[in-house]
Motif scaffolding. Structure first.
Motif, PDB file in Angstrom:
ATOM      1  N   SER A 136       0.821  -1.163  -0.049  1.00 48.52           N
ATOM      2  CA  SER A 136      -0.171  -0.060  -0.134  1.00 48.52           C
ATOM      3  C   SER A 136       0.850   1.109  -0.006  1.00 48.52           C
ATOM      4  O   SER A 136       0.518   2.130  -0.750  1.00 48.52           O
ATOM      5  CB  SER A 136      -0.909  -0.005   1.287  1.00 48.52           C
ATOM      6  OG  SER A 136      -1.699  -1.154   1.473  1.00 48.52           O
ATOM      7  N   ALA A 161       2.189   1.726  -3.280  1.00 46.67           N
ATOM      8  CA  ALA A 161       1.147   2.200  -4.333  1.00 46.67           C
ATOM      9  C   ALA A 161       1.032   3.717  -4.095  1.00 46.67           C
ATOM     10  O   ALA A 161       0.748   4.587  -5.023  1.00 46.67           O
ATOM     11  CB  ALA A 161      -0.032   1.201  -4.231  1.00 46.67           C
ATOM     12  N   ILE A 162       0.583   4.115  -2.856  1.00 46.54           N
ATOM     13  CA  ILE A 162       0.187   5.536  -2.477  1.00 46.54           C
ATOM     14  C   ILE A 162       1.327   6.379  -2.905  1.00 46.54           C
ATOM     15  O   ILE A 162       1.241   7.486  -3.498  1.00 46.54           O
ATOM     16  CB  ILE A 162       0.059   5.685  -0.845  1.00 46.54           C
ATOM     17  CG1 ILE A 162      -1.293   4.832  -0.501  1.00 46.54           C
ATOM     18  CG2 ILE A 162       0.062   7.043  -0.597  1.00 46.54           C
ATOM     19  CD1 ILE A 162      -1.355   4.824   0.842  1.00 46.54           C
ATOM     20  N   VAL A 219       3.709   6.201  -5.129  1.00 44.87           N
ATOM     21  CA  VAL A 219       3.703   6.378  -6.800  1.00 44.87           C
ATOM     22  C   VAL A 219       2.670   7.144  -7.199  1.00 44.87           C
ATOM     23  O   VAL A 219       2.643   7.961  -7.964  1.00 44.87           O
ATOM     24  CB  VAL A 219       3.597   4.802  -7.622  1.00 44.87           C
ATOM     25  CG1 VAL A 219       3.507   5.137  -8.925  1.00 44.87           C
ATOM     26  CG2 VAL A 219       4.825   4.040  -6.969  1.00 44.87           C
ATOM     27  N   PHE A 220       1.328   6.713  -6.579  1.00 44.05           N
ATOM     28  CA  PHE A 220       0.045   7.684  -7.169  1.00 44.05           C
ATOM     29  C   PHE A 220       0.157   9.099  -6.556  1.00 44.05           C
ATOM     30  O   PHE A 220      -0.238   9.941  -7.375  1.00 44.05           O
ATOM     31  CB  PHE A 220      -1.007   7.126  -6.417  1.00 44.05           C
ATOM     32  CG  PHE A 220      -2.470   7.467  -6.696  1.00 44.05           C
ATOM     33  CD1 PHE A 220      -2.865   7.327  -7.956  1.00 44.05           C
ATOM     34  CD2 PHE A 220      -3.246   8.399  -5.912  1.00 44.05           C
ATOM     35  CE1 PHE A 220      -4.100   7.650  -8.433  1.00 44.05           C
ATOM     36  CE2 PHE A 220      -4.335   8.899  -6.254  1.00 44.05           C
ATOM     37  CZ  PHE A 220      -4.805   8.809  -7.541  1.00 44.05           C
ATOM     38  N   LEU A 245       2.616  10.711  -9.080  1.00 48.09           N
ATOM     39  CA  LEU A 245       1.928  10.962 -10.389  1.00 48.09           C
ATOM     40  C   LEU A 245       0.820  12.013 -10.357  1.00 48.09           C
ATOM     41  O   LEU A 245       0.644  12.811 -11.502  1.00 48.09           O
ATOM     42  CB  LEU A 245       1.433   9.617 -10.952  1.00 48.09           C
ATOM     43  CG  LEU A 245       2.307   8.269 -11.284  1.00 48.09           C
ATOM     44  CD1 LEU A 245       1.579   7.123 -11.464  1.00 48.09           C
ATOM     45  CD2 LEU A 245       3.143   8.666 -12.562  1.00 48.09           C
ATOM     46  N   THR A 246       0.246  11.958  -9.340  1.00 47.78           N
ATOM     47  CA  THR A 246      -0.621  13.210  -9.016  1.00 47.78           C
ATOM     48  C   THR A 246      -0.071  14.600  -9.346  1.00 47.78           C
ATOM     49  O   THR A 246      -0.424  15.256 -10.020  1.00 47.78           O
ATOM     50  CB  THR A 246      -1.343  12.929  -7.729  1.00 47.78           C
ATOM     51  OG1 THR A 246      -2.184  11.628  -7.817  1.00 47.78           O
ATOM     52  CG2 THR A 246      -2.365  14.242  -7.528  1.00 47.78           C
ATOM     53  N   ASP A 289       2.703  15.431 -11.033  1.00 49.66           N
ATOM     54  CA  ASP A 289       3.006  15.205 -12.441  1.00 49.66           C
ATOM     55  C   ASP A 289       1.929  15.793 -13.353  1.00 49.66           C
ATOM     56  O   ASP A 289       1.955  16.660 -13.936  1.00 49.66           O
ATOM     57  CB  ASP A 289       3.650  14.034 -12.824  1.00 49.66           C
ATOM     58  CG  ASP A 289       4.314  14.291 -14.297  1.00 49.66           C
ATOM     59  OD1 ASP A 289       5.232  14.976 -14.363  1.00 49.66           O
ATOM     60  OD2 ASP A 289       3.877  13.721 -15.167  1.00 49.66           O
ATOM     61  N   THR A 290       0.739  15.232 -12.894  1.00 52.72           N
ATOM     62  CA  THR A 290      -0.425  15.497 -13.658  1.00 52.72           C
ATOM     63  C   THR A 290      -0.937  16.759 -13.678  1.00 52.72           C
ATOM     64  O   THR A 290      -1.312  17.249 -14.590  1.00 52.72           O
ATOM     65  CB  THR A 290      -1.478  14.125 -13.205  1.00 52.72           C
ATOM     66  OG1 THR A 290      -1.181  13.142 -13.526  1.00 52.72           O
ATOM     67  CG2 THR A 290      -2.794  14.592 -14.093  1.00 52.72           C
ATOM     68  N   VAL A 291      -1.055  17.250 -12.245  1.00 51.79           N
ATOM     69  CA  VAL A 291      -1.337  18.461 -11.897  1.00 51.79           C
ATOM     70  C   VAL A 291      -0.544  19.561 -12.884  1.00 51.79           C
ATOM     71  O   VAL A 291      -0.926  20.566 -13.253  1.00 51.79           O
ATOM     72  CB  VAL A 291      -1.358  18.847 -10.490  1.00 51.79           C
ATOM     73  CG1 VAL A 291      -1.680  20.187 -10.263  1.00 51.79           C
ATOM     74  CG2 VAL A 291      -2.560  17.854  -9.903  1.00 51.79           C
TER      75      VAL A 291
END
Lengths: 148, 460
Positions: free
Chosen positions: A18, A21-22, A24-25, A28-29, A31-33
């Protein structure tokens, strides 16, 4: 499989997995923003586009339509409605939308009905600006064809 | 029942079932509107009925989770609930706010509802599943906080078990992710991106923790299997859930204006998402096989196994069907999505409520060995009516989705328009409605099972 795994191993997989996963997430959040403004032409969100989005929300348009595939599946996709109905001309699209919104609900028997929202001319123009802006978002070439 | 404060769970369960009846009723209205667009127009337009349908679903699941937690946490913690009074107050506040919001949807135009609740000052309305006025959202936060405080204090002051810790983790996660409901950026892409933090990370993340905890509690009770064994399975299931589910959020970021690396990350991570549900099936059936007691409440175990199987089909199989980006390119936003949504929610989150209710409602009604055989037989009939009904709804919607894709999405030229396609699908929607009716009859049968009289001999 489960026999070879002890409770402690299972717990460690849970915490370790977990956490991984958290992390990495979250990465990526961020980077996306950073990248969304360019992909969505954030600089072209005018007052009118923002107001159109608000109208989209307070009239619960997503309760029947989809926009970029999300929403209800009762009425047509609208992220590409400018491409479909706009004749590649913003003024043409606006006059089309004015007429369309004023004509609701259509009298056709048995056809799915769109309520009359009694929007002002300026509000319909704002809605059109929002839909035009939406049609230019880089959404990996979705939908597959013009019908949405 | 070991502790008297567990009784506070009862009204939560009853209210959840009442809301479920409303939810299915509005589902039937929507099903008819799919067949005849004039049905109940303009009295209840489609968007209003849909809002009621999905909001009732969310609220009833929350009531169910709360009931489950209030029942199982005292028993697991081996002490009374921290504050039964607070639990009772929370119930009435939540029930009143929920009913008022639903009535608002039904009797006030949505734009007016937004205006009178000052949406302009703090806009949060008008997004799928998050249609509630801002004031209602604040109310939900307060209710959930008081609930978590109550459960948290009980857990902290009592015996800590894996089940209660996992449950509490799920509940706290639920509260934290709901906060994203208050973030509504002007940019539609960012709006959608963070909207999924609530929706996906609830349904395919923290809610699965809650589901796993409730299922484990019932399995311990009705099979008598060793707790060590249960704990290990629970950890494995939730490990797979979070490892796949968190990055699996990416399967919603394919075509909404987010960067294209999500096509890969979303596809790969969410391809693993069926695994925790498959483990859940193995778990329920293995525990049933290894059971050390033969509990008289057979139907509770039936529901537990059914939950695992239907959740696996709905969330796992039907989810996997369209989770890979190249497939999703064609299926995104079609009736196939609706098919998946219906079976996943029913299998995972409605059936788990039936499971916990089947186990603890008889106890709360003074029947520690479960309901009498006749009541269980009626309940078993309702189990099959609802399960077959939902499978029928799902197959019909899947057929509708495939037909829609073939007519409207697939052809590069000469594709049929949306409205023309939908008109072609009406015969399939009629089949869907018939199965929907079967689900409703199943629910009525289920509700009737509560009123089957106990024979005198069993009572003494």
């Amino acid at each position: 499989m489960a026999d070879r795994i002890t409770k402690n191993m299972a717990r460690n997989i849970y915490f370790g997995g977990s956490l991984f996963a958290i992390l990495v997430f979250v990465g990526l959040t961020f980077d996306t923003v950073q990248k969304v403004p360019e992909l969505s032409n954030d600089d072209q969100i005018t007052h009118s586009v923002a107001s159109g989005k608000n109208l989209w929300e307070v009239n619960n348009c997503v309760g029947c339509h989809t926009i970029m595939g999300e929403g209800a599946y009762y009425a047509p996709e609208l992220a590409n409605v400018f491409d479909r109905r706009g004749n590649a001309n913003e003024e043409y699209f606006k006059s089309y939308l004015q007429a369309w919104m004023a004509a609701q609900p259509l009298p056709n028997n048995g056809r799915r009905k769109m309520p009359q929202f009694n929007l002002t001319e300026e509000q319909v123009n704002d809605l059109a600006d929002f839909l035009i802006w939406t049609s230019r978002i880089d959404d990996n070439d979705w939908p597959p064809n013009i019908e949405g | 029942m070991k502790y008297s404060s567990q009784m506070v769970a009862k009204p939560y369960f009853i209210f959840a079932l009442i809301l479920l009846a409303g939810e299915i009723l509005f589902g039937l209205i929507l099903g008819l509107q799919y067949i005849n667009g004039d049905f109940l127009f303009p009295e209840i337009p489609f968007n209003v009925a849909r809002m009621v349908h999905v909001n009732l679903l969310i609220v009833l699941i929350l009531f169910g989770f709360m009931g489950a937690a209030y029942y199982l946490v005292p028993e697991e913690s081996e002490r009374e609930l921290w504050s039964p009074l607070l639990a009772k107050i929370t119930f009435w506040v939540f029930a009143a706010a929920g009913v008022a919001t639903i009535l608002g949807y039904l009797f006030v135009p949505y734009a007016t509802l937004a205006e009178v609740t000052y949406n302009d000052l703090f806009p949060t309305m008008g997004r799928e599943f998050l249609e509630q006025p801002t004031i209602t959202k604040i109310g939900i936060v307060l209710v959930v906080l008081s609930f978590i405080l109550n459960i948290g204090m009980t857990v902290l002051k009592g015996r800590k078990t894996v089940i209660t810790v996992v449950l509490l983790t799920g509940l706290i996660g639920m509260a934290v992710f709901f906060l994203f409901a208050f973030y509504l950026p002007e940019n539609l892409v960012l709006d959608k991106f963070f909207w999924w933090f609530v929706i996906h990370l609830w349904v395919e993340g923290v809610w699965e923790l809650i589901l796993g905890a409730i299922l484990s509690f019932v399995l311990i009770k009705v099979t008598g299997v060793d707790r060590e064994h249960i704990d290990k399975w629970l950890y494995l299931i939730i490990a797979m859930t979070l490892v796949s589910g968190i990055l699996g959020t990416g399967h919603h970021y394919f075509y909404i204006g987010t960067p294209d690396y999500w096509l890969w990350i979303g596809s790969i991570a969410s391809a693993v998402e069926p695994l925790p549900f498959f483990l859940m099936v193995l778990y329920a059936f293995t525990m049933a096989k290894q059971r050390r007691i033969d509990h008289d409440n057979k139907i509770a175990l039936t529901w537990a196994k059914g939950t695992a199987v239907i959740a696996f089909l709905g969330a796992g199989v039907w989810g996997f069907m369209h989770t890979l980006a190249p497939v999703n390119y064609f299926t995104h936003g079609t009736q196939l999505t609706a098919a998946h949504g219906h079976l996943a929610f029913f299998g995972a989150y409605i059936m788990i409520l039936f499971t916990i209710i089947a186990y603890c409602m008889p106890i709360m009604r003074g029947r520690p060995h479960g309901n009498c055989l006749k009541a269980q037989a009626v309940e078993r009939a309702s189990f099959w009516l609802m399960v077959i009904g939902m499978l029928g709804v799902t197959f019909a919607l899947t057929a509708a989705g495939i037909a829609q894709i073939m007519m409207q999405r697939w052809p590069e030229t000469g594709a049929l328009g949306f409205m023309a396609t939908q008109a072609e699908l009406i015969p399939i929607y009629k089949v869907r409605f018939a199965f929907g009716l079967m689900v409703f009859i199943g629910l009525l049968t289920y509700l009737y099972s509560f009123f089957v009289k106990e024979p005198e001999t069993v009572r003494s």
